[in-house]
Design a protein around this motif. Structure first.
Motif, short mmCIF file in Angstrom:
data_model
loop_
_atom_site.label_atom_id
_atom_site.label_comp_id
_atom_site.label_asym_id
_atom_site.label_seq_id
_atom_site.Cartn_x
_atom_site.Cartn_y
_atom_site.Cartn_z
N GLU A 6 34.13 -20.09 0.18
CA GLU A 6 35.01 -20.45 1.29
C GLU A 6 36.43 -20.69 0.80
O GLU A 6 37.40 -20.23 1.42
N ASP A 7 36.57 -21.38 -0.32
CA ASP A 7 37.90 -21.63 -0.88
C ASP A 7 38.57 -20.32 -1.30
O ASP A 7 39.77 -20.14 -1.10
N ILE A 10 39.80 -18.57 1.87
CA ILE A 10 40.98 -19.23 2.40
C ILE A 10 42.20 -18.89 1.56
O ILE A 10 43.27 -18.57 2.08
N ARG A 13 43.42 -15.49 2.38
CA ARG A 13 44.14 -15.44 3.65
C ARG A 13 45.55 -15.98 3.51
O ARG A 13 46.50 -15.45 4.09
N LYS A 53 40.48 -28.49 4.99
CA LYS A 53 40.22 -27.11 5.41
C LYS A 53 40.64 -26.85 6.86
O LYS A 53 41.15 -25.78 7.18
N GLN A 54 40.45 -27.84 7.73
CA GLN A 54 40.90 -27.67 9.12
C GLN A 54 42.41 -27.56 9.19
O GLN A 54 42.95 -26.74 9.93
N ARG A 55 43.09 -28.36 8.44
CA ARG A 55 44.56 -28.33 8.40
C ARG A 55 45.03 -26.98 7.85
O ARG A 55 45.98 -26.39 8.36
N GLN A 57 43.42 -24.12 7.99
CA GLN A 57 43.17 -23.11 9.02
C GLN A 57 44.27 -23.15 10.09
O GLN A 57 44.75 -22.12 10.55
N ILE A 60 47.47 -21.66 8.63
CA ILE A 60 47.39 -20.20 8.58
C ILE A 60 47.65 -19.62 9.97
O ILE A 60 48.44 -18.68 10.12
N SER A 61 47.00 -20.18 10.98
CA SER A 61 47.20 -19.69 12.36
C SER A 61 48.65 -19.85 12.79
O SER A 61 49.24 -18.93 13.37
#
Length: 79
Positions: A6-7, A10, A13, A53-55, A57, A60-61
């Protein structure tokens, strides 16, 4: 240093977003390009140590949306 899958995804990305932003910056005239690249780099550096991880994401968005707006703005200016 071994990254979890997952890391790793991320990180990939984030790097893709960074490269995309730098490619978009090529549309700027040469006298403004260096400043835009510095701004892009500073935005990335400001969040370099984020581990949530939420931050990440969200960032990135948000970055994708901002790059899209920058691209559209430069296109409208004929660059």
């Amino acid at each position: 240093m071994t990254l979890a899958l997952e890391d790793f995804l991320i990180r990939a990305r984030v790097l893709k977003l960074y490269r995309h932003a730098l490619r978009i910056s090529r549309k700027e005239p040469s006298h403004a390009r260096a400043d835009l690249r510095q701004i892009i780099r500073q935005e990335m550096e400001n969040n370099r140590n984020c581990n949530d991880k939420q931050r990440i994401q969200f960032l990135i968005s948000d970055g994708l949306e901002r790059v899209k707006c920058l691209d559209e703005t430069l296109d409208m200016q004929g660059r």
